[in-house]
Design a protein around this motif. Structure first.
Motif, PDB file in Angstrom:
ATOM      1  N   GLN A  67      -4.177  22.549 -46.876  1.00  0.00           N
ATOM      2  CA  GLN A  67      -3.646  21.660 -47.909  1.00  0.00           C
ATOM      3  C   GLN A  67      -4.768  21.138 -48.808  1.00  0.00           C
ATOM      4  O   GLN A  67      -4.615  21.047 -50.028  1.00  0.00           O
ATOM      5  CB  GLN A  67      -2.894  20.510 -47.261  1.00  0.00           C
ATOM      6  CG  GLN A  67      -1.626  20.961 -46.552  1.00  0.00           C
ATOM      7  CD  GLN A  67      -1.014  19.858 -45.719  1.00  0.00           C
ATOM      8  OE1 GLN A  67      -0.715  18.791 -46.239  1.00  0.00           O
ATOM      9  NE2 GLN A  67      -0.844  20.105 -44.437  1.00  0.00           N
ATOM     10  N   ARG A  68      -5.895  20.801 -48.199  1.00  0.00           N
ATOM     11  CA  ARG A  68      -7.039  20.340 -48.991  1.00  0.00           C
ATOM     12  C   ARG A  68      -7.525  21.447 -49.919  1.00  0.00           C
ATOM     13  O   ARG A  68      -7.789  21.203 -51.095  1.00  0.00           O
ATOM     14  CB  ARG A  68      -8.180  19.887 -48.078  1.00  0.00           C
ATOM     15  CG  ARG A  68      -7.916  18.561 -47.402  1.00  0.00           C
ATOM     16  CD  ARG A  68      -9.132  18.110 -46.618  1.00  0.00           C
ATOM     17  NE  ARG A  68      -8.888  16.836 -45.958  1.00  0.00           N
ATOM     18  CZ  ARG A  68      -9.837  16.138 -45.338  1.00  0.00           C
ATOM     19  NH1 ARG A  68     -11.071  16.579 -45.293  1.00  0.00           N
ATOM     20  NH2 ARG A  68      -9.532  14.990 -44.759  1.00  0.00           N
ATOM     21  N   LEU A  69      -7.637  22.672 -49.406  1.00  0.00           N
ATOM     22  CA  LEU A  69      -8.102  23.785 -50.227  1.00  0.00           C
ATOM     23  C   LEU A  69      -7.198  23.969 -51.442  1.00  0.00           C
ATOM     24  O   LEU A  69      -7.691  24.159 -52.561  1.00  0.00           O
ATOM     25  CB  LEU A  69      -8.177  25.075 -49.410  1.00  0.00           C
ATOM     26  CG  LEU A  69      -8.579  26.327 -50.188  1.00  0.00           C
ATOM     27  CD1 LEU A  69      -9.954  26.160 -50.846  1.00  0.00           C
ATOM     28  CD2 LEU A  69      -8.542  27.551 -49.287  1.00  0.00           C
ATOM     29  N   ALA A  70      -5.904  23.917 -51.232  1.00  0.00           N
ATOM     30  CA  ALA A  70      -4.970  24.081 -52.354  1.00  0.00           C
ATOM     31  C   ALA A  70      -5.195  22.993 -53.405  1.00  0.00           C
ATOM     32  O   ALA A  70      -5.197  23.279 -54.606  1.00  0.00           O
ATOM     33  CB  ALA A  70      -3.527  24.051 -51.840  1.00  0.00           C
ATOM     34  N   GLU A  71      -5.410  21.779 -52.966  1.00  0.00           N
ATOM     35  CA  GLU A  71      -5.641  20.674 -53.902  1.00  0.00           C
ATOM     36  C   GLU A  71      -6.998  20.821 -54.595  1.00  0.00           C
ATOM     37  O   GLU A  71      -7.117  20.594 -55.802  1.00  0.00           O
ATOM     38  CB  GLU A  71      -5.551  19.337 -53.173  1.00  0.00           C
ATOM     39  CG  GLU A  71      -5.622  18.140 -54.079  1.00  0.00           C
ATOM     40  CD  GLU A  71      -4.479  18.014 -55.078  1.00  0.00           C
ATOM     41  OE1 GLU A  71      -4.599  17.171 -55.998  1.00  0.00           O
ATOM     42  OE2 GLU A  71      -3.477  18.745 -54.989  1.00  0.00           O
ATOM     43  N   TYR A  72      -8.017  21.211 -53.870  1.00  0.00           N
ATOM     44  CA  TYR A  72      -9.339  21.440 -54.468  1.00  0.00           C
ATOM     45  C   TYR A  72      -9.249  22.544 -55.526  1.00  0.00           C
ATOM     46  O   TYR A  72      -9.853  22.448 -56.596  1.00  0.00           O
ATOM     47  CB  TYR A  72     -10.375  21.831 -53.413  1.00  0.00           C
ATOM     48  CG  TYR A  72     -10.700  20.779 -52.382  1.00  0.00           C
ATOM     49  CD1 TYR A  72     -10.294  19.450 -52.516  1.00  0.00           C
ATOM     50  CD2 TYR A  72     -11.436  21.117 -51.254  1.00  0.00           C
ATOM     51  CE1 TYR A  72     -10.611  18.502 -51.551  1.00  0.00           C
ATOM     52  CE2 TYR A  72     -11.766  20.168 -50.300  1.00  0.00           C
ATOM     53  CZ  TYR A  72     -11.348  18.867 -50.447  1.00  0.00           C
ATOM     54  OH  TYR A  72     -11.672  17.929 -49.491  1.00  0.00           O
TER      55      TYR A  72
END
Length: 113
Positions: A67-72
């Protein structure tokens, strides 16, 4: 100058990271951090402080990191910067706000606050 603009975007990101995958993951993540199983890494992702953590904890870390990767990636594309830069800047903020007793990654390895 680009970093200042990016930093202003990270405030809502930080809030978003705190709210990501609520309600179950947030409670589980707080417990895993308090137990010293999971910590914040210098790249903006979670890491396993205890490599032999349960499969449930490993799955939690994997899910939140995805989820963090997608947001980054979203923020990086919007601002024309590298994903790694977004992660690194987010890590600085998150690590700086880590609660006492939680683990954070340093250049020499894991360190407990």
């Amino acid at each position: 100058m680009k970093n200042k603009n990016l930093l202003s975007l990270l405030a809502p990101l930080f809030l978003g990271l705190c709210l990501i995958a609520l309600p179950v993951n947030a409670a589980d993540l707080a417990q895993a951090k308090s137990a010293g199983l999971v910590g914040e890494q210098m790249n903006g992702f979670l890491g396993l402080v205890q490599p032999d953590a349960s499969a449930e904890i490993q799955a939690l870390v994997k899910s939140i990191n995805a989820q963090r990767l997608a947001e980054y990636q979203r923020i990086a594309a919007k601002n024309g910067v590298a994903v790694e830069e977004v992660g690194r800047l987010t890590a600085q903020k998150v690590i700086g706000q880590a609660a006492p007793g939680q683990f954070v990654e340093t250049p020499s390895g894991w360190s407990q606050r």
